[in-house]
Design an enzyme around this catalytic site. Structure first.
Site, mmCIF file in Angstrom:
data_model
loop_
_atom_site.group_PDB
_atom_site.id
_atom_site.type_symbol
_atom_site.label_atom_id
_atom_site.label_comp_id
_atom_site.label_asym_id
_atom_site.label_seq_id
_atom_site.Cartn_x
_atom_site.Cartn_y
_atom_site.Cartn_z
ATOM 1 N N LYS A 46 0.900 -1.045 -0.146
ATOM 2 C CA LYS A 46 0.164 0.147 -0.108
ATOM 3 C C LYS A 46 0.757 1.291 0.087
ATOM 4 O O LYS A 46 0.613 2.198 -0.923
ATOM 5 C CB LYS A 46 -0.831 -0.038 1.327
ATOM 6 N N GLN A 90 -5.509 -2.572 9.481
ATOM 7 C CA GLN A 90 -5.045 -3.701 8.877
ATOM 8 C C GLN A 90 -5.635 -4.972 9.830
ATOM 9 O O GLN A 90 -4.993 -5.281 10.807
ATOM 10 C CB GLN A 90 -3.509 -3.545 8.840
ATOM 11 N N ASP A 113 -12.006 1.274 3.660
ATOM 12 C CA ASP A 113 -12.199 0.245 3.522
ATOM 13 C C ASP A 113 -13.471 -0.680 3.314
ATOM 14 O O ASP A 113 -14.036 -1.603 2.918
ATOM 15 C CB ASP A 113 -11.413 -0.867 4.508
#
Ligand code: NAD
Length: 283
Positions: A46, A90, A113
Protein backbone atom coordinates in the site's frame (compact mmCIF):
# COMPACT_ATOMS: atom_id res chain seq x y z
CA UNK A 1 -4.85 -14.01 -18.23
CA UNK A 2 -6.66 -11.50 -16.03
CA UNK A 3 -3.54 -9.55 -15.12
CA UNK A 4 -4.26 -7.39 -12.07
CA UNK A 5 -0.80 -5.82 -12.04
CA UNK A 6 -1.21 -4.59 -15.59
CA UNK A 7 -4.63 -3.05 -14.88
CA UNK A 8 -3.34 -1.47 -11.66
CA UNK A 9 -0.36 0.04 -13.46
CA UNK A 10 -2.55 1.47 -16.23
CA UNK A 11 -4.81 3.17 -13.67
CA UNK A 12 -1.88 4.32 -11.55
CA UNK A 13 -0.75 6.98 -13.99
CA UNK A 14 -4.26 8.37 -14.39
CA UNK A 15 -4.64 8.61 -10.62
CA UNK A 16 -1.29 10.36 -10.25
CA UNK A 17 -2.24 12.91 -12.91
CA UNK A 18 -5.71 13.49 -11.44
CA UNK A 19 -4.26 14.08 -7.99
CA UNK A 20 -1.59 16.48 -9.16
CA UNK A 21 -4.15 18.41 -11.25
CA UNK A 22 -6.42 18.74 -8.20
CA UNK A 23 -3.62 20.12 -6.03
CA UNK A 24 -5.09 18.18 -3.10
CA UNK A 25 -3.08 16.23 -0.57
CA UNK A 26 -4.49 12.86 0.47
CA UNK A 27 -3.37 10.93 3.51
CA UNK A 28 -4.38 7.38 4.38
CA UNK A 29 -3.92 6.32 8.00
CA UNK A 30 -3.16 2.61 8.44
CA UNK A 31 -3.49 1.15 11.92
CA UNK A 32 -1.50 -2.03 12.52
CA UNK A 33 -1.61 -4.09 15.70
CA UNK A 34 1.38 -6.36 16.22
CA UNK A 35 3.87 -7.20 13.51
CA UNK A 36 2.42 -10.12 11.56
CA UNK A 37 4.68 -10.70 8.56
CA UNK A 38 1.79 -10.87 6.06
CA UNK A 39 0.24 -7.65 7.36
CA UNK A 40 3.57 -5.83 7.13
CA UNK A 41 3.92 -7.06 3.53
CA UNK A 42 0.43 -5.77 2.60
CA UNK A 43 1.15 -2.42 4.24
CA UNK A 44 4.38 -2.20 2.27
CA UNK A 45 2.43 -2.77 -0.97
CA UNK A 46 0.00 0.00 0.00
CA UNK A 47 2.87 2.38 0.83
CA UNK A 48 4.56 1.61 -2.50
CA UNK A 49 1.39 2.35 -4.43
CA UNK A 50 0.77 5.52 -2.39
CA UNK A 51 4.30 6.75 -3.20
CA UNK A 52 3.76 6.17 -6.89
CA UNK A 53 0.53 8.17 -7.09
CA UNK A 54 1.63 10.92 -4.71
CA UNK A 55 -0.51 10.16 -1.66
CA UNK A 56 0.77 9.88 1.88
CA UNK A 57 0.46 6.91 4.24
CA UNK A 58 0.50 7.53 7.99
CA UNK A 59 1.38 4.11 9.39
CA UNK A 60 0.48 3.77 13.07
CA UNK A 61 1.80 0.56 14.56
CA UNK A 62 0.88 -0.67 18.05
CA UNK A 63 2.12 -3.58 20.14
CA UNK A 64 0.00 -6.74 20.48
CA UNK A 65 -0.81 -5.64 24.01
CA UNK A 66 -2.58 -2.42 22.96
CA UNK A 67 -6.03 -1.92 24.51
CA UNK A 68 -9.30 -1.48 22.64
CA UNK A 69 -9.78 1.89 24.36
CA UNK A 70 -6.41 3.15 23.15
CA UNK A 71 -7.08 2.12 19.55
CA UNK A 72 -10.51 3.75 19.63
CA UNK A 73 -9.05 6.95 21.03
CA UNK A 74 -6.40 7.00 18.25
CA UNK A 75 -9.13 6.51 15.64
CA UNK A 76 -11.21 9.31 17.17
CA UNK A 77 -8.25 11.67 16.88
CA UNK A 78 -7.74 10.65 13.25
CA UNK A 79 -11.47 11.25 12.62
CA UNK A 80 -11.00 14.85 13.80
CA UNK A 81 -7.79 15.40 11.85
CA UNK A 82 -8.59 17.25 8.64
CA UNK A 83 -5.32 16.16 7.06
CA UNK A 84 -6.48 12.52 7.12
CA UNK A 85 -8.84 11.48 4.31
CA UNK A 86 -9.12 7.76 5.03
CA UNK A 87 -8.50 5.34 7.89
CA UNK A 88 -8.10 1.58 7.76
CA UNK A 89 -7.34 -1.09 10.32
CA UNK A 90 -5.01 -3.70 8.84
CA UNK A 91 -6.60 -7.10 9.51
CA UNK A 92 -6.28 -9.48 11.20
CA UNK A 93 -5.95 -8.01 14.67
CA UNK A 94 -5.58 -10.15 17.81
CA UNK A 95 -8.71 -12.21 18.66
CA UNK A 96 -9.04 -10.63 22.11
CA UNK A 97 -9.86 -7.25 20.53
CA UNK A 98 -13.40 -6.57 19.33
CA UNK A 99 -12.66 -6.06 15.64
CA UNK A 100 -16.04 -4.65 14.63
CA UNK A 101 -16.19 -2.27 17.60
CA UNK A 102 -12.77 -0.86 16.67
CA UNK A 103 -13.63 -0.55 12.96
CA UNK A 104 -16.94 1.08 13.85
CA UNK A 105 -15.03 3.88 15.58
CA UNK A 106 -13.95 5.06 12.10
CA UNK A 107 -16.11 7.95 10.85
CA UNK A 108 -18.09 6.61 7.91
CA UNK A 109 -16.77 9.25 5.48
CA UNK A 110 -13.20 8.11 6.22
CA UNK A 111 -14.00 4.38 6.04
CA UNK A 112 -12.13 3.63 2.80
CA UNK A 113 -12.14 -0.14 3.40
CA UNK A 114 -15.93 0.01 3.62
CA UNK A 115 -16.03 -2.22 6.69
CA UNK A 116 -17.88 -0.13 9.29
CA UNK A 117 -21.36 -1.40 10.17
CA UNK A 118 -22.79 1.92 8.99
CA UNK A 119 -21.15 1.61 5.58
CA UNK A 120 -22.17 -2.03 5.28
CA UNK A 121 -25.79 -1.02 5.90
CA UNK A 122 -25.47 1.63 3.21
CA UNK A 123 -23.85 -0.82 0.80
CA UNK A 124 -26.44 -3.55 1.31
CA UNK A 125 -29.35 -1.12 0.91
CA UNK A 126 -27.89 0.29 -2.32
CA UNK A 127 -27.23 3.76 -0.86
CA UNK A 128 -25.13 5.67 -3.40
CA UNK A 129 -22.89 7.06 -0.64
CA UNK A 130 -21.68 3.57 0.26
CA UNK A 131 -18.02 2.72 -0.11
CA UNK A 132 -17.54 -0.53 -2.01
CA UNK A 133 -15.30 -2.87 0.00
CA UNK A 134 -11.92 -2.80 -1.74
CA UNK A 135 -11.63 -6.48 -2.73
CA UNK A 136 -15.13 -6.55 -4.22
CA UNK A 137 -14.45 -3.33 -6.14
CA UNK A 138 -11.18 -4.86 -7.34
CA UNK A 139 -12.84 -8.04 -8.62
CA UNK A 140 -15.47 -6.10 -10.54
CA UNK A 141 -12.88 -3.69 -11.97
CA UNK A 142 -10.77 -6.62 -13.12
CA UNK A 143 -13.75 -8.16 -14.95
CA UNK A 144 -14.58 -4.79 -16.50
CA UNK A 145 -10.99 -4.13 -17.56
CA UNK A 146 -11.08 -7.37 -19.55
CA UNK A 147 -14.59 -6.69 -20.89
CA UNK A 148 -16.02 -9.81 -19.27
CA UNK A 149 -19.78 -9.57 -19.74
CA UNK A 150 -21.53 -9.89 -16.36
CA UNK A 151 -25.10 -8.92 -17.22
CA UNK A 152 -27.33 -11.95 -17.69
CA UNK A 153 -24.50 -14.38 -16.91
CA UNK A 154 -24.44 -17.14 -14.32
CA UNK A 155 -21.94 -16.29 -11.58
CA UNK A 156 -20.97 -18.60 -8.73
CA UNK A 157 -19.15 -17.18 -5.71
CA UNK A 158 -17.44 -19.65 -3.37
CA UNK A 159 -17.18 -17.96 0.05
CA UNK A 160 -19.67 -15.61 1.69
CA UNK A 161 -17.67 -13.70 4.32
CA UNK A 162 -18.96 -10.25 5.18
CA UNK A 163 -15.64 -8.70 4.09
CA UNK A 164 -15.05 -10.52 0.81
CA UNK A 165 -17.50 -13.11 -0.60
CA UNK A 166 -20.78 -11.42 0.34
CA UNK A 167 -19.99 -7.97 -1.14
CA UNK A 168 -18.67 -9.59 -4.34
CA UNK A 169 -22.00 -11.45 -4.70
CA UNK A 170 -23.96 -8.23 -4.08
CA UNK A 171 -21.99 -6.34 -6.75
CA UNK A 172 -22.32 -9.10 -9.34
CA UNK A 173 -26.07 -9.21 -8.67
CA UNK A 174 -26.28 -5.45 -9.15
CA UNK A 175 -24.50 -5.79 -12.47
CA UNK A 176 -27.25 -8.14 -13.60
CA UNK A 177 -25.65 -11.55 -13.03
CA UNK A 178 -27.62 -14.52 -11.78
CA UNK A 179 -25.61 -15.23 -8.63
CA UNK A 180 -25.18 -18.48 -6.69
CA UNK A 181 -23.30 -18.26 -3.40
CA UNK A 182 -21.55 -21.34 -2.01
CA UNK A 183 -20.10 -21.88 1.45
CA UNK A 184 -18.84 -24.75 3.58
CA UNK A 185 -22.31 -26.27 3.92
CA UNK A 186 -23.36 -26.02 0.25
CA UNK A 187 -24.16 -29.25 -1.58
CA UNK A 188 -22.69 -29.96 -4.98
CA UNK A 189 -20.25 -27.05 -5.12
CA UNK A 190 -18.54 -28.81 -8.01
CA UNK A 191 -21.70 -28.79 -10.14
CA UNK A 192 -22.60 -25.22 -9.19
CA UNK A 193 -19.09 -24.12 -10.12
CA UNK A 194 -18.94 -25.99 -13.39
CA UNK A 195 -22.32 -24.61 -14.42
CA UNK A 196 -21.28 -20.95 -14.00
CA UNK A 197 -20.06 -18.55 -16.68
CA UNK A 198 -18.08 -16.65 -14.04
CA UNK A 199 -16.57 -18.41 -11.03
CA UNK A 200 -15.22 -16.31 -8.16
CA UNK A 201 -13.33 -18.20 -5.48
CA UNK A 202 -12.87 -16.58 -2.06
CA UNK A 203 -12.71 -19.46 0.41
CA UNK A 204 -9.16 -19.24 1.73
CA UNK A 205 -8.52 -22.93 0.98
CA UNK A 206 -5.38 -23.64 -1.05
CA UNK A 207 -6.12 -25.46 -4.31
CA UNK A 208 -9.80 -26.03 -3.43
CA UNK A 209 -10.85 -25.57 -7.06
CA UNK A 210 -9.48 -28.40 -9.17
CA UNK A 211 -10.06 -29.15 -12.86
CA UNK A 212 -13.31 -30.94 -11.94
CA UNK A 213 -14.86 -27.62 -10.84
CA UNK A 214 -14.50 -25.86 -14.19
CA UNK A 215 -15.60 -25.98 -17.79
CA UNK A 216 -14.38 -24.61 -21.09
CA UNK A 217 -14.83 -20.90 -21.73
CA UNK A 218 -15.45 -19.90 -18.10
CA UNK A 219 -13.93 -16.88 -16.42
CA UNK A 220 -12.30 -17.74 -13.09
CA UNK A 221 -11.24 -15.13 -10.53
CA UNK A 222 -9.11 -16.43 -7.68
CA UNK A 223 -9.38 -14.18 -4.63
CA UNK A 224 -7.62 -16.55 -2.22
CA UNK A 225 -4.27 -15.71 -0.73
CA UNK A 226 -2.71 -18.59 1.15
CA UNK A 227 0.83 -18.95 2.43
CA UNK A 228 1.83 -22.58 2.27
CA UNK A 229 5.07 -24.40 2.86
CA UNK A 230 6.72 -25.12 -0.43
CA UNK A 231 9.89 -26.95 -1.38
CA UNK A 232 12.60 -27.16 1.21
CA UNK A 233 15.53 -24.90 0.58
CA UNK A 234 19.10 -26.08 0.99
CA UNK A 235 19.13 -25.13 4.65
CA UNK A 236 16.00 -27.27 5.17
CA UNK A 237 13.80 -24.30 6.07
CA UNK A 238 10.62 -24.77 4.06
CA UNK A 239 10.15 -21.95 1.58
CA UNK A 240 6.80 -20.19 2.02
CA UNK A 241 4.83 -19.92 -1.17
CA UNK A 242 1.83 -17.78 -2.04
CA UNK A 243 -0.99 -19.75 -3.65
CA UNK A 244 -4.60 -19.04 -4.42
CA UNK A 245 -7.71 -21.18 -3.94
CA UNK A 246 -7.51 -22.48 -7.52
CA UNK A 247 -5.19 -25.10 -8.98
CA UNK A 248 -3.92 -22.66 -11.61
CA UNK A 249 -1.82 -25.21 -13.52
CA UNK A 250 -4.72 -27.55 -14.24
CA UNK A 251 -7.59 -25.05 -14.39
CA UNK A 252 -5.90 -22.55 -16.70
CA UNK A 253 -5.68 -25.24 -19.40
CA UNK A 254 -9.48 -25.58 -19.47
CA UNK A 255 -11.10 -22.18 -18.83
CA UNK A 256 -11.32 -19.09 -21.04
CA UNK A 257 -9.79 -16.61 -18.61
CA UNK A 258 -8.25 -16.79 -15.17
CA UNK A 259 -6.61 -14.47 -12.65
CA UNK A 260 -3.28 -15.65 -11.19
CA UNK A 261 -2.09 -15.54 -7.58
CA UNK A 262 -0.04 -13.49 -7.03
CA UNK A 263 -0.73 -10.79 -9.60
CA UNK A 264 -4.51 -11.00 -9.95
CA UNK A 265 -6.95 -9.71 -7.33
CA UNK A 266 -4.23 -8.62 -4.84
CA UNK A 267 -3.01 -5.61 -6.88
CA UNK A 268 -6.63 -4.77 -7.77
CA UNK A 269 -7.51 -4.61 -4.06
CA UNK A 270 -4.71 -2.11 -3.42
CA UNK A 271 -5.83 -0.06 -6.43
CA UNK A 272 -9.45 -0.09 -5.21
CA UNK A 273 -8.48 1.01 -1.72
CA UNK A 274 -6.83 4.11 -3.20
CA UNK A 275 -9.77 4.69 -5.54
CA UNK A 276 -11.93 4.70 -2.39
CA UNK A 277 -9.48 7.19 -0.84
CA UNK A 278 -9.80 9.43 -3.91
CA UNK A 279 -13.60 9.24 -3.63
CA UNK A 280 -13.38 10.14 0.08
CA UNK A 281 -11.13 13.10 -0.77
CA UNK A 282 -13.46 14.26 -3.56
CA UNK A 283 -10.87 13.67 -6.34
P1 NAD B 1 -13.19 -16.23 5.65
O1 NAD B 1 -12.52 -17.39 6.30
O2 NAD B 1 -13.77 -15.15 6.50
O3 NAD B 1 -14.40 -16.79 4.75
C1 NAD B 1 -14.26 -17.91 3.93
C2 NAD B 1 -15.59 -18.25 3.28
O4 NAD B 1 -15.36 -19.36 2.41
C3 NAD B 1 -16.68 -18.68 4.24
O5 NAD B 1 -17.93 -18.16 3.79
C4 NAD B 1 -16.69 -20.21 4.14
O6 NAD B 1 -17.97 -20.79 4.35
C5 NAD B 1 -16.23 -20.44 2.71
N1 NAD B 1 -15.48 -21.69 2.58
C6 NAD B 1 -14.37 -22.06 3.25
N2 NAD B 1 -13.97 -23.29 2.88
C7 NAD B 1 -14.85 -23.70 1.95
C8 NAD B 1 -14.99 -24.89 1.20
N3 NAD B 1 -14.13 -25.90 1.37
N4 NAD B 1 -16.01 -24.96 0.34
C9 NAD B 1 -16.87 -23.94 0.20
N5 NAD B 1 -16.81 -22.79 0.88
C10 NAD B 1 -15.81 -22.68 1.75
O7 NAD B 1 -12.14 -15.65 4.61
P2 NAD B 1 -12.17 -14.23 3.83
O8 NAD B 1 -11.72 -13.14 4.72
O9 NAD B 1 -13.45 -14.10 3.09
O10 NAD B 1 -11.00 -14.47 2.77
C11 NAD B 1 -11.09 -15.48 1.77
C12 NAD B 1 -9.77 -15.57 1.04
O11 NAD B 1 -9.56 -14.37 0.33
C13 NAD B 1 -8.55 -15.73 1.94
O12 NAD B 1 -7.61 -16.57 1.28
C14 NAD B 1 -8.00 -14.35 2.05
O13 NAD B 1 -6.61 -14.33 2.32
C15 NAD B 1 -8.30 -13.84 0.67
N6 NAD B 1 -8.34 -12.39 0.53
C16 NAD B 1 -7.74 -11.89 -0.56
C17 NAD B 1 -7.76 -10.54 -0.80
C18 NAD B 1 -7.08 -10.01 -2.02
O14 NAD B 1 -6.83 -8.83 -2.10
N7 NAD B 1 -6.78 -10.86 -2.99
C19 NAD B 1 -8.39 -9.68 0.10
C20 NAD B 1 -9.04 -10.22 1.20
C21 NAD B 1 -9.01 -11.60 1.39
Amino acid sequence: MLDGRKVRDEKKKKMKDALSRSGAELTLAIIQVGSLEESSAYIKQKKNFADKIGTVVAHKQFPDSVSEAELISVIENLNQDEAISGIIVQLPIPERLNKQKIIDAIKVVKDVDGLTSENRKRFESGDSRAVIPATARGVLSLLKAYQVEVKGKKATVIGRSALVGAPIAVLLGREGAQVTVCHRGTEDIVGKSRDADILIVAAGKPLLVTKDFVSAGQTVVDVGINLVSGEKLEDEIPKRELVGDVDFEAVSKIVGAISPVPGGVGPMTVLSLFQNLFDAGGI
